[in-house]
Scaffold this motif. Structure first.
Motif, PDB file in Angstrom:
ATOM      1  N   ILE A 236       0.846  -1.189   0.000  1.00 31.93           N
ATOM      2  CA  ILE A 236       0.000   0.000   0.000  1.00 31.93           C
ATOM      3  C   ILE A 236       0.883   1.242   0.000  1.00 31.93           C
ATOM      4  CG2 ILE A 236      -1.711   1.324   1.318  1.00 31.93           C
ATOM      5  CD1 ILE A 236      -2.824  -1.185   0.083  1.00 31.93           C
ATOM      6  N   GLY A 237       0.604   2.166  -0.918  1.00 24.13           N
ATOM      7  CA  GLY A 237       1.415   3.378  -1.025  1.00 24.13           C
ATOM      8  C   GLY A 237       0.666   4.627  -0.642  1.00 24.13           C
ATOM      9  N   ASP A 238       1.323   5.778  -0.818  1.00 23.27           N
ATOM     10  CA  ASP A 238       0.743   7.047  -0.408  1.00 23.27           C
ATOM     11  C   ASP A 238      -0.510   7.387  -1.213  1.00 23.27           C
ATOM     12  OD1 ASP A 238       2.353   7.436  -2.719  1.00 23.27           O
ATOM     13  OD2 ASP A 238       2.444   9.585  -2.304  1.00 23.27           O
ATOM     14  N   LEU A 239      -0.566   6.986  -2.492  1.00 21.98           N
ATOM     15  CA  LEU A 239      -1.734   7.309  -3.318  1.00 21.98           C
ATOM     16  C   LEU A 239      -3.010   6.710  -2.727  1.00 21.98           C
ATOM     17  CD1 LEU A 239      -1.873   7.263  -7.177  1.00 21.98           C
ATOM     18  CD2 LEU A 239      -3.709   6.218  -5.855  1.00 21.98           C
ATOM     19  N   GLU A 240      -2.950   5.445  -2.386  1.00 14.77           N
ATOM     20  CA  GLU A 240      -4.133   4.784  -1.835  1.00 14.77           C
ATOM     21  C   GLU A 240      -4.566   5.408  -0.500  1.00 14.77           C
ATOM     22  OE1 GLU A 240      -1.342   3.215  -3.122  1.00 14.77           O
ATOM     23  OE2 GLU A 240      -1.739   1.055  -3.160  1.00 14.77           O
ATOM     24  N   ILE A 241      -3.582   5.727   0.336  1.00 12.68           N
ATOM     25  CA  ILE A 241      -3.909   6.294   1.651  1.00 12.68           C
ATOM     26  C   ILE A 241      -4.464   7.705   1.506  1.00 12.68           C
ATOM     27  CG2 ILE A 241      -2.987   6.920   3.908  1.00 12.68           C
ATOM     28  CD1 ILE A 241      -0.907   4.706   3.536  1.00 12.68           C
ATOM     29  N   LEU A 242      -3.923   8.472   0.569  1.00 19.22           N
ATOM     30  CA  LEU A 242      -4.460   9.815   0.318  1.00 19.22           C
ATOM     31  C   LEU A 242      -5.917   9.738  -0.140  1.00 19.22           C
ATOM     32  CD1 LEU A 242      -1.368  11.370  -1.471  1.00 19.22           C
ATOM     33  CD2 LEU A 242      -2.403  12.231   0.642  1.00 19.22           C
ATOM     34  N   PHE A 243      -6.210   8.754  -0.976  1.00 14.50           N
ATOM     35  CA  PHE A 243      -7.593   8.568  -1.428  1.00 14.50           C
ATOM     36  C   PHE A 243      -8.503   8.223  -0.255  1.00 14.50           C
ATOM     37  CE2 PHE A 243     -11.050   5.773  -2.831  1.00 14.50           C
ATOM     38  CZ  PHE A 243     -11.687   6.601  -3.745  1.00 14.50           C
ATOM     39  N   VAL A 244      -8.060   7.308   0.602  1.00 21.98           N
ATOM     40  CA  VAL A 244      -8.835   6.937   1.788  1.00 21.98           C
ATOM     41  C   VAL A 244      -9.071   8.153   2.670  1.00 21.98           C
ATOM     42  CG1 VAL A 244      -8.747   5.626   3.951  1.00 21.98           C
ATOM     43  CG2 VAL A 244      -8.158   4.511   1.790  1.00 21.98           C
ATOM     44  N   ALA A 245      -8.030   8.975   2.886  1.00 22.23           N
ATOM     45  CA  ALA A 245      -8.148  10.157   3.734  1.00 22.23           C
ATOM     46  C   ALA A 245      -9.194  11.114   3.192  1.00 22.23           C
ATOM     47  CB  ALA A 245      -6.792  10.847   3.856  1.00 22.23           C
ATOM     48  N   ARG A 246      -9.144  11.368   1.895  1.00 20.68           N
ATOM     49  CA  ARG A 246     -10.112  12.314   1.317  1.00 20.68           C
ATOM     50  C   ARG A 246     -11.522  11.733   1.278  1.00 20.68           C
ATOM     51  NH1 ARG A 246      -7.618  16.397  -3.233  1.00 20.68           N
ATOM     52  NH2 ARG A 246      -6.292  17.493  -1.717  1.00 20.68           N
ATOM     53  N   TYR A 247     -11.625  10.481   0.961  1.00 17.29           N
ATOM     54  CA  TYR A 247     -12.949   9.868   0.865  1.00 17.29           C
ATOM     55  C   TYR A 247     -13.665   9.863   2.217  1.00 17.29           C
ATOM     56  CZ  TYR A 247     -16.607   6.407  -0.020  1.00 17.29           C
ATOM     57  OH  TYR A 247     -17.813   5.772  -0.119  1.00 17.29           O
ATOM     58  N   PHE A 248     -12.946   9.540   3.282  1.00 13.49           N
ATOM     59  CA  PHE A 248     -13.565   9.460   4.606  1.00 13.49           C
ATOM     60  C   PHE A 248     -13.485  10.774   5.388  1.00 13.49           C
ATOM     61  CE2 PHE A 248     -12.759   4.985   3.657  1.00 13.49           C
ATOM     62  CZ  PHE A 248     -13.992   4.429   3.969  1.00 13.49           C
ATOM     63  N   GLY A 249     -12.827  11.776   4.813  1.00 16.08           N
ATOM     64  CA  GLY A 249     -12.838  13.099   5.440  1.00 16.08           C
ATOM     65  C   GLY A 249     -11.850  13.298   6.564  1.00 16.08           C
ATOM     66  N   VAL A 250     -10.838  12.421   6.681  1.00 18.02           N
ATOM     67  CA  VAL A 250      -9.865  12.547   7.762  1.00 18.02           C
ATOM     68  C   VAL A 250      -8.528  13.005   7.194  1.00 18.02           C
ATOM     69  CG1 VAL A 250     -11.010  10.754   9.114  1.00 18.02           C
ATOM     70  CG2 VAL A 250      -9.137  10.133   7.567  1.00 18.02           C
ATOM     71  N   SER A 251      -7.572  13.261   8.087  1.00 14.19           N
ATOM     72  CA  SER A 251      -6.238  13.658   7.652  1.00 14.19           C
ATOM     73  C   SER A 251      -5.463  12.443   7.144  1.00 14.19           C
ATOM     74  CB  SER A 251      -5.480  14.296   8.818  1.00 14.19           C
ATOM     75  OG  SER A 251      -5.184  13.319   9.811  1.00 14.19           O
ATOM     76  N   PHE A 252      -4.394  12.719   6.400  1.00 19.36           N
ATOM     77  CA  PHE A 252      -3.544  11.626   5.915  1.00 19.36           C
ATOM     78  C   PHE A 252      -2.973  10.838   7.086  1.00 19.36           C
ATOM     79  CE2 PHE A 252       0.645   9.907   4.927  1.00 19.36           C
ATOM     80  CZ  PHE A 252       0.378   9.154   3.787  1.00 19.36           C
ATOM     81  N   ASP A 253      -2.544  11.528   8.139  1.00 17.76           N
ATOM     82  CA  ASP A 253      -1.934  10.848   9.282  1.00 17.76           C
ATOM     83  C   ASP A 253      -2.902   9.868   9.932  1.00 17.76           C
ATOM     84  OD1 ASP A 253       0.384  12.227   8.856  1.00 17.76           O
ATOM     85  OD2 ASP A 253       0.044  13.702  10.427  1.00 17.76           O
TER      86      ASP A 253
END
Length: 347
Positions: A236-253
């Motif tokens: 899993i890379g940064d692209l997937e996590i960034l998508f998850v963060a934006r989709y669920f409305g939370v921060s990347f961290d």
């Protein structure tokens, strides 16, 4: 100011200007007393807070003023919200936090059990929790229970941060607040600090993380983004996590830490990815914009919750309080007061 301190009289317009400039409720400025000490109803509740805030703390006094005024205008409550009876904390473990988060979703959004909770402030209002913005404060969030009314205050910040703070403070309401429990005032280091925190803070962080990012929903989101970009790597890379963060409305961290909890990232991988994005791109948000991820969906954080706005409007219309009194005690502008109790569709 010098003239007033010498004993000269000051017109109300000057007092209001000074009150606004210092961000201190007019009541405090005029009386010279601390509401947290002076209130017959809330003196005991805030006395323990004063022990940990020995110097004058304007946020504590603004919260005390707000809560005392809210208790005055809200309908009396003879008990805590009924749904809290189902939330018995057996132990402050990660598994228990996950169980309680799922329970909350099953009660308040059973028809969309895995959907993003962008409407969490409105859900809290529906759950009988008064929410409000915590303006001009060093604190990220505040939670308390007074006379069986639950309150959550959150400072205006990056929306992903605010959403997590709302969920974190909800965790405190569920796990730590009962009538008479001291209010909790939390700085940024207390919320979402996965590197260093107490067991209690870790517990409510785990609750917030599970509430906002259900494991099954994360799995579907990751599969969607990997299919879209035709990602074949097992890592899993940064692209997937960034998508998850934006989709669920939370921060990347928060999203990265959640993936680490689910063993989708190696231990320490969340912090490492976060540091890399900040060094190479300035911030995770800039990286997400650079690769063209969808924008974050809006999250509405009203100045004050609908239930309190309605109660304030009724009190104003009945003549029990004035608009000026409400603006001073609740820290709202005239426009926000009018909007809070205008009939639907009028404004």
């Amino acid at each position: 100011m010098r003239a007033i301190l010498r004993g000269d009289e000051a017109p109300m317009s000057e007092l209001r200007a000074i009150s606004t400039g210092l961000r201190i409720p007019l009541r405090i400025l005029a009386s010279g007393k601390r509401p947290s000490d002076d209130s017959e109803r809330l003196g005991l509740l805030f006395r323990s807070v004063r022990q940990t805030h020995p110097n004058y703390d304007v946020t504590v006094e603004r919260i005390a003023t707000f809560v005392e005024a809210a208790v005055r205008v809200l309908p009396p409550a003879d008990r805590l919200p009924l749904w809290l009876d189902d939330f018995v904390v057996r132990d402050e473990t990660y598994e228990e936090a996950a169980r309680l988060a799922l329970l909350f979703r099953s009660i308040f959004c059973a028809d969309r059990i895995d959907d993003p909770l962008h409407q969490l402030p409105q859900l809290l209002d529906h759950a009988g929790i008064v929410t409000a913005r915590l303006r001009f404060s060093q604190y990220e969030g505040v939670s308390l229970v007074a006379e069986n009314h639950c309150f959550i205050f959150v400072s205006p910040r990056f929306i992903g941060r605010m959403l997590f703070t709302f969920a974190h403070e909800l965790g405190h309401i569920i796990a730590h607040h009962r009538e008479g429990h001291a209010p909790i005032f939390e700085r940024a280091s207390h919320i979402g600090n996965f590197k260093k925190h107490t067991r209690s803070e870790g517990f409510v962080d785990a609750f917030a993380s599970n509430l906002l990012l259900p494991d099954t929903a994360i799995a579907r989101a990751l599969q969607t983004i990997r299919d879209h970009f035709q990602i074949r790597s097992p890592v899993i890379g940064d692209l997937e996590i960034l998508f998850v963060a934006r989709y669920f409305g939370v921060s990347f961290d928060v999203a990265a830490r959640r993936c680490e909890e689910l063993e989708l990232l190696p231990r320490g991988g969340a912090a490492s990815l976060s540091d890399t994005l900040r060094k190479e791109y300035g911030s995770p948000e800039k990286r997400a914009d650079m690769i063209g991820l969808p924008k974050r969906l809006p999250v509405r954080f009203p100045p004050v919750s609908e239930q309190l706005g309605k109660a304030v409007g009724q009190a104003i219309n009945s003549g029990n309080i004035s608009i000026g009194w409400a603006a001073d005690h609740f820290g709202l502008s005239l426009g926000e007061i009018l909007a809070s109790h205008a009939p639907a569709g009028e404004l």
